[in-house]
Design a protein around this motif. Structure first.
Motif, PDB file in Angstrom:
ATOM      1  N   ASN A   1      -1.169   4.419  -8.382  1.00 32.50           N
ATOM      2  CA  ASN A   1      -1.923   5.073  -6.865  1.00 32.50           C
ATOM      3  C   ASN A   1      -1.347   6.601  -6.422  1.00 32.50           C
TER       4      ASN A   1
ATOM      5  N   LYS B   1       0.709   6.034  -1.210  1.00 29.42           N
ATOM      6  CA  LYS B   1       0.378   6.734  -2.453  1.00 29.42           C
ATOM      7  C   LYS B   1       2.338   7.453  -3.019  1.00 29.42           C
TER       8      LYS B   1
ATOM      9  N   SER C   1      -7.012   7.217  -6.101  1.00 32.43           N
ATOM     10  CA  SER C   1      -6.911   6.246  -4.931  1.00 32.43           C
ATOM     11  C   SER C   1      -7.553   4.322  -6.198  1.00 32.43           C
ATOM     12  N   LEU C   2      -6.193   3.882  -5.078  1.00 26.44           N
ATOM     13  CA  LEU C   2      -6.987   2.456  -5.672  1.00 26.44           C
ATOM     14  C   LEU C   2      -7.985   1.138  -4.833  1.00 26.44           C
TER      15      LEU C   2
ATOM     16  N   THR D   1       0.510  -0.699   0.211  1.00 26.80           N
ATOM     17  CA  THR D   1       0.039   0.001   0.143  1.00 26.80           C
ATOM     18  C   THR D   1       0.671   1.289   0.343  1.00 26.80           C
TER      19      THR D   1
END
Length: 152
Positions: free
Chosen positions: A98, A51, A136-137, A49
Motif C-alpha cells: 500500500n 501507506k 490501497s489494500l 495499517t
C-alpha cells in the motif's frame, strides 16, 4: 532441526492460521503445491495499517511484511495437516505494498518477508517473487503477501 524449533530459536511461535475475511478459502492444496491466499499485515495488536511513502518508511513496511510471513507459515502448517516439516520449498511469493505513486521501494518492503523466510527455513526459504505497489489494500493494511509452497 524442525521448522518449529528453528522458529522458536528466532523467538517466533506460529499463531493459529488466520480465518479468511471474505468468501474464499485460506489455502488450496493441489498435488504437491499449496497455494496460500494473501495474508495481510497484522500482529497481536491488530492490523498493521499505513501507506508507504506517506506515513510509513520502507523499514516499517518490512516489519509489516515479516508479520505476513508468519501468517503465511501458519497457513502452510494448516495446509500440511499440522506438519509444517512437510515443506519442500517456498516456490513463489507475491507482495502488494500500500504505497503512494512516488514510492519506489516495494522490494525493500517485501524483503521483510523474503529475508524472514530464508532466515527461518534456510535453503527451503529461497523463492521467486514479485513486489508491486497497490493504491490501497483491505482494511488499510500496509502489506499483503500470497505464497506458493511445494510440500511432500
Amino acid at each position: 532441526m524442525s521448522i518449529e524449533a528453528r522458529l522458536a530459536e528466532l523467538g517466533v511461535t506460529l499463531p493459529d492460521a488466520p480465518a479468511p475475511a471474505a468468501n474464499y478459502v485460506p489455502w488450496v492444496r493441489t498435488g504437491n503445491l499449496l497455494f496460500v491466499s494473501g495474508q495481510i499485515s497484522a500482529n497481536a495488536d491488530g492490523f498493521i495499517t499505513g501507506k508507504l511513502g506517506e506515513n510509513m518508511t520502507a523499514e516499517d513496511g518490512a516489519v509489516a511484511a515479516k508479520a505476513c510471513a508468519i501468517s503465511l507459515l501458519a497457513q502452510l502448517k494448516a495446509g500440511c495437516d499440522g506438519d509444517i516439516d512437510r515443506l519442500v520449498r517456498v516456490v513463489k511469493l507475491v507482495g502488494f505494498v500500500n504505497s503512494t505513486p512516488d514510492f519506489g521501494d516495494q522490494p525493500k518492503v517485501i524483503n521483510g518477508c523474503s529475508d524472514f523466510m530464508v532466515e527461518a527455513l534456510g535453503d527451503k526459504g529461497s523463492h521467486s517473487r514479485s513486489a508491486v505497489s497497490a493504491a490501497s489494500l483491505p482494511f488499510g493494511v500496509a502489506v499483503e503477501i500470497e505464497g506458493i509452497f511445494e510440500i511432500s
